[in-house]
Design an enzyme around this catalytic site. Structure first.
Site, PDB file in Angstrom:
ATOM      1  N   ASP A   1       0.852  -1.186   0.000  1.00 52.23           N
ATOM      2  CA  ASP A   1       0.000   0.000   0.000  1.00 52.23           C
ATOM      3  C   ASP A   1       0.892   1.243   0.000  1.00 52.23           C
ATOM      4  O   ASP A   1       1.953   1.249   0.630  1.00 52.23           O
ATOM      5  CB  ASP A   1      -0.875  -0.012   1.260  1.00 52.23           C
ATOM      6  CG  ASP A   1      -1.826   1.161   1.293  1.00 52.23           C
ATOM      7  OD1 ASP A   1      -2.959   1.008   0.840  1.00 52.23           O
ATOM      8  OD2 ASP A   1      -1.413   2.253   1.762  1.00 52.23           O
TER       9      ASP A   1
ATOM     10  N   TYR B   1     -13.488  11.955  -3.973  1.00 60.00           N
ATOM     11  CA  TYR B   1     -12.399  11.911  -4.978  1.00 60.00           C
ATOM     12  C   TYR B   1     -11.939  13.341  -5.286  1.00 60.00           C
ATOM     13  O   TYR B   1     -10.740  13.633  -5.273  1.00 60.00           O
ATOM     14  CB  TYR B   1     -12.903  11.215  -6.240  1.00 60.00           C
ATOM     15  CG  TYR B   1     -11.872  11.068  -7.336  1.00 60.00           C
ATOM     16  CD1 TYR B   1     -10.853  10.125  -7.241  1.00 60.00           C
ATOM     17  CD2 TYR B   1     -11.917  11.860  -8.488  1.00 60.00           C
ATOM     18  CE1 TYR B   1      -9.904   9.977  -8.259  1.00 60.00           C
ATOM     19  CE2 TYR B   1     -10.977  11.718  -9.506  1.00 60.00           C
ATOM     20  CZ  TYR B   1      -9.972  10.777  -9.381  1.00 60.00           C
ATOM     21  OH  TYR B   1      -9.039  10.639 -10.386  1.00 60.00           O
TER      22      TYR B   1
ATOM     23  N   LYS C   1      -8.194  15.210  -4.664  1.00 63.02           N
ATOM     24  CA  LYS C   1      -7.390  15.786  -5.747  1.00 63.02           C
ATOM     25  C   LYS C   1      -7.207  17.296  -5.548  1.00 63.02           C
ATOM     26  O   LYS C   1      -6.133  17.839  -5.823  1.00 63.02           O
ATOM     27  CB  LYS C   1      -8.039  15.492  -7.110  1.00 63.02           C
ATOM     28  CG  LYS C   1      -8.122  13.993  -7.434  1.00 63.02           C
ATOM     29  CD  LYS C   1      -6.745  13.368  -7.561  1.00 63.02           C
ATOM     30  CE  LYS C   1      -6.792  11.920  -8.001  1.00 63.02           C
ATOM     31  NZ  LYS C   1      -5.464  11.317  -8.174  1.00 63.02           N
TER      32      LYS C   1
ATOM     33  N   VAL D   1      -9.470   9.190 -18.586  1.00 67.58           N
ATOM     34  CA  VAL D   1      -8.435   8.362 -19.224  1.00 67.58           C
ATOM     35  C   VAL D   1      -8.924   6.916 -19.248  1.00 67.58           C
ATOM     36  O   VAL D   1      -9.462   6.419 -18.242  1.00 67.58           O
ATOM     37  CB  VAL D   1      -7.097   8.439 -18.441  1.00 67.58           C
ATOM     38  CG1 VAL D   1      -5.973   7.796 -19.247  1.00 67.58           C
ATOM     39  CG2 VAL D   1      -6.745   9.872 -18.063  1.00 67.58           C
TER      40      VAL D   1
HETATM   41  N1  LIG Z   1      -8.525   7.042 -15.355  1.00 68.93           N
HETATM   42  C1  LIG Z   1      -8.932   8.307 -15.331  1.00 68.93           C
HETATM   43  O1  LIG Z   1      -9.951   8.699 -15.962  1.00 68.93           O
HETATM   44  C2  LIG Z   1      -8.127   9.324 -14.565  1.00 68.93           C
HETATM   45  C3  LIG Z   1      -8.363  10.683 -14.826  1.00 68.93           C
HETATM   46  C4  LIG Z   1      -7.643  11.631 -14.120  1.00 68.93           C
HETATM   47  C5  LIG Z   1      -6.717  11.228 -13.185  1.00 68.93           C
HETATM   48  N2  LIG Z   1      -6.522   9.891 -12.939  1.00 68.93           N
HETATM   49  C6  LIG Z   1      -5.552   9.528 -11.908  1.00 68.93           C
HETATM   50  O2  LIG Z   1      -4.497   8.807 -12.514  1.00 68.93           O
HETATM   51  C7  LIG Z   1      -3.847   8.013 -11.515  1.00 68.93           C
HETATM   52  C8  LIG Z   1      -3.588   6.628 -12.079  1.00 68.93           C
HETATM   53  O3  LIG Z   1      -4.847   5.997 -12.300  1.00 68.93           O
HETATM   54  P1  LIG Z   1      -5.180   5.115 -13.591  1.00 68.93           P
HETATM   55  O4  LIG Z   1      -6.255   5.809 -14.306  1.00 68.93           O
HETATM   56  O5  LIG Z   1      -3.950   4.748 -14.293  1.00 68.93           O
HETATM   57  O6  LIG Z   1      -5.887   3.865 -12.895  1.00 68.93           O
HETATM   58  P2  LIG Z   1      -5.428   2.372 -12.580  1.00 68.93           P
HETATM   59  O7  LIG Z   1      -5.054   1.683 -13.856  1.00 68.93           O
HETATM   60  O8  LIG Z   1      -6.496   1.799 -11.743  1.00 68.93           O
HETATM   61  O9  LIG Z   1      -4.089   2.561 -11.736  1.00 68.93           O
HETATM   62  C9  LIG Z   1      -4.115   2.928 -10.391  1.00 68.93           C
HETATM   63  C10 LIG Z   1      -2.773   2.557  -9.804  1.00 68.93           C
HETATM   64  O10 LIG Z   1      -2.759   2.966  -8.427  1.00 68.93           O
HETATM   65  C11 LIG Z   1      -2.385   1.861  -7.622  1.00 68.93           C
HETATM   66  N3  LIG Z   1      -3.034   1.929  -6.327  1.00 68.93           N
HETATM   67  C12 LIG Z   1      -4.358   2.063  -6.066  1.00 68.93           C
HETATM   68  N4  LIG Z   1      -4.581   2.044  -4.744  1.00 68.93           N
HETATM   69  C13 LIG Z   1      -3.363   1.904  -4.157  1.00 68.93           C
HETATM   70  C14 LIG Z   1      -2.925   1.822  -2.829  1.00 68.93           C
HETATM   71  N5  LIG Z   1      -3.781   1.878  -1.777  1.00 68.93           N
HETATM   72  N6  LIG Z   1      -1.598   1.670  -2.580  1.00 68.93           N
HETATM   73  C15 LIG Z   1      -0.719   1.598  -3.614  1.00 68.93           C
HETATM   74  N7  LIG Z   1      -1.070   1.676  -4.903  1.00 68.93           N
HETATM   75  C16 LIG Z   1      -2.376   1.831  -5.164  1.00 68.93           C
HETATM   76  C17 LIG Z   1      -2.814   0.630  -8.409  1.00 68.93           C
HETATM   77  O11 LIG Z   1      -1.983  -0.487  -8.101  1.00 68.93           O
HETATM   78  P3  LIG Z   1      -2.371  -1.710  -7.148  1.00 68.93           P
HETATM   79  O12 LIG Z   1      -3.840  -1.940  -7.272  1.00 68.93           O
HETATM   80  O13 LIG Z   1      -1.521  -2.834  -7.678  1.00 68.93           O
HETATM   81  O14 LIG Z   1      -1.943  -1.256  -5.791  1.00 68.93           O
HETATM   82  C18 LIG Z   1      -2.526   1.064  -9.841  1.00 68.93           C
HETATM   83  O15 LIG Z   1      -1.182   0.811 -10.167  1.00 68.93           O
HETATM   84  C19 LIG Z   1      -4.751   8.048 -10.288  1.00 68.93           C
HETATM   85  O16 LIG Z   1      -4.218   8.923  -9.324  1.00 68.93           O
HETATM   86  C20 LIG Z   1      -6.064   8.589 -10.842  1.00 68.93           C
HETATM   87  O17 LIG Z   1      -6.795   9.264  -9.855  1.00 68.93           O
HETATM   88  C21 LIG Z   1      -7.182   8.942 -13.622  1.00 68.93           C
END
Ligand SMILES: NC(=O)c1ccc[n+]([C@@H]2O[C@H](COP(=O)([O-])OP(=O)(O)OC[C@H]3O[C@@H](n4cnc5c(N)ncnc54)[C@H](OP(=O)(O)O)[C@@H]3O)[C@@H](O)[C@H]2O)c1
Length: 233
Positions: A59, A149, A153, A182
């Site tokens: 984590d 959320y 942020k 995304v």
């Molecule tokens: N997807 C969108 O539309 C979007 C838009 C704007 C911003 N974002 C931001 O982009 C970032 C990456 O997200 P993503 O879209 O690439 O989604 P994702 O594919 O679900 O990736 C999220 C990552 O965060 C890790 N994670 C989640 N909870 C965790 C915890 N408690 N401890 C350690 N690692 C943790 C996950 O790994 P494990 O599960 O293996 O721990 C995974 O590697 C996030 O901060 C998200 O808020 C996403």
């Protein structure tokens, strides 16, 4: 060549960023909870040409307390921290379980603060460092069903803005990146079908982050808002 720690490297934006930075020959430190995904990614990054690849499983809050973070971030070159680990649980505030609200606060807000606290001393010793916070347009744009959320942020947005001013004369640069939607696994557990075909790709966001990392140290990019062609979905 820099030493780049990526939180949330097992999936989505973080995994794509690791692959891009590996091709550029950086030292990589990958962190997330899913051990098997980090192991597979580390092998790919090594064959892509990374100078070195290490990973810390757990984590994000536990990783921040792991002494390996302070050791690995001093591998060589400028230390770079990508605060990318994050989760979202969208839905009616009253009906969403408190545990899901708390998990967002712990991961997105507290985890980012703790990891930054762990890495900053190495940056100050090195007299240069780059912190990139992966936020969201939800830090500024108001969406119903995203109260917690958005709060996490928006909290990191001002956390980052404040740190930038505090440390800019010590050689620390900080960029907040605010992507729109995304296409990543983040949407898989939301219980509805978003228009993934209209979203940004994880590679596009990762490439933008890599572009910021590649900039010379004589300029600071405070903030980037990145949206898909159709805008806010
Ligand atoms: N997807 C969108 O539309 C979007 C838009 C704007 C911003 N974002 C931001 O982009 C970032 C990456 O997200 P993503 O879209 O690439 O989604 P994702 O594919 O679900 O990736 C999220 C990552 O965060 C890790 N994670 C989640 N909870 C965790 C915890 N408690 N401890 C350690 N690692 C943790 C996950 O790994 P494990 O599960 O293996 O721990 C995974 O590697 C996030 O901060 C998200 O808020 C996403």
């Amino acid at each position: 060549m820099k030493t780049v720690l990526i939180s949330g490297a097992s999936s989505g934006i973080g995994a794509e960023l690791a692959l891009i930075l590996a091709k550029q020959g950086h030292h990589l430190i990958l962190t997330a909870r899913r051990d098997h995904l980090l192991r597979e990614l580390a092998v790919q990054c090594e064959s892509n040409g990374a100078a070195s690849v290490r990973f810390i499983v757990g984590d994000v809050c536990d990783v921040a307390a792991n002494p390996k973070v302070k050791e690995f971030i001093r591998t060589g070159g400028e230390p770079v921290l990508i605060n990318n680990a994050g989760m979202a649980q969208f839905g009616d505030y009253a009906e969403t379980r408190w545990d899901d609200h708390a998990a967002q606060i712990e991961t997105n807000l507290v985890g980012t603060m703790k990891l930054t606290h762990a890495v900053l001393p190495a940056m100050l010793d090195h007299k240069s460092g780059l912190i990139i916070n992966v936020l969201s347009i939800a830090a500024k744009h108001v969406f119903g069903g995203a109260a917690v959320y958005s709060a996490t942020k928006a909290g990191i947005l001002q956390f980052g803005n404040s740190l930038r001013e505090e440390y800019r004369r010590s050689g620390i640069r900080l960029t907040n990146i605010l992507p729109g939607a995304v296409n990543t696994p983040l949407w898989d557990s939301q219980g509805f079908s978003p228009p993934t075909e209209k979203m940004l790709s994880a590679v596009s966001v990762a490439q933008t982050i890599a572009d910021v990392i590649a900039l010379p140290a004589d300029r600071v990019v405070d903030e980037i808002t990145l949206t898909p062609p159709d805008g806010i979905l």
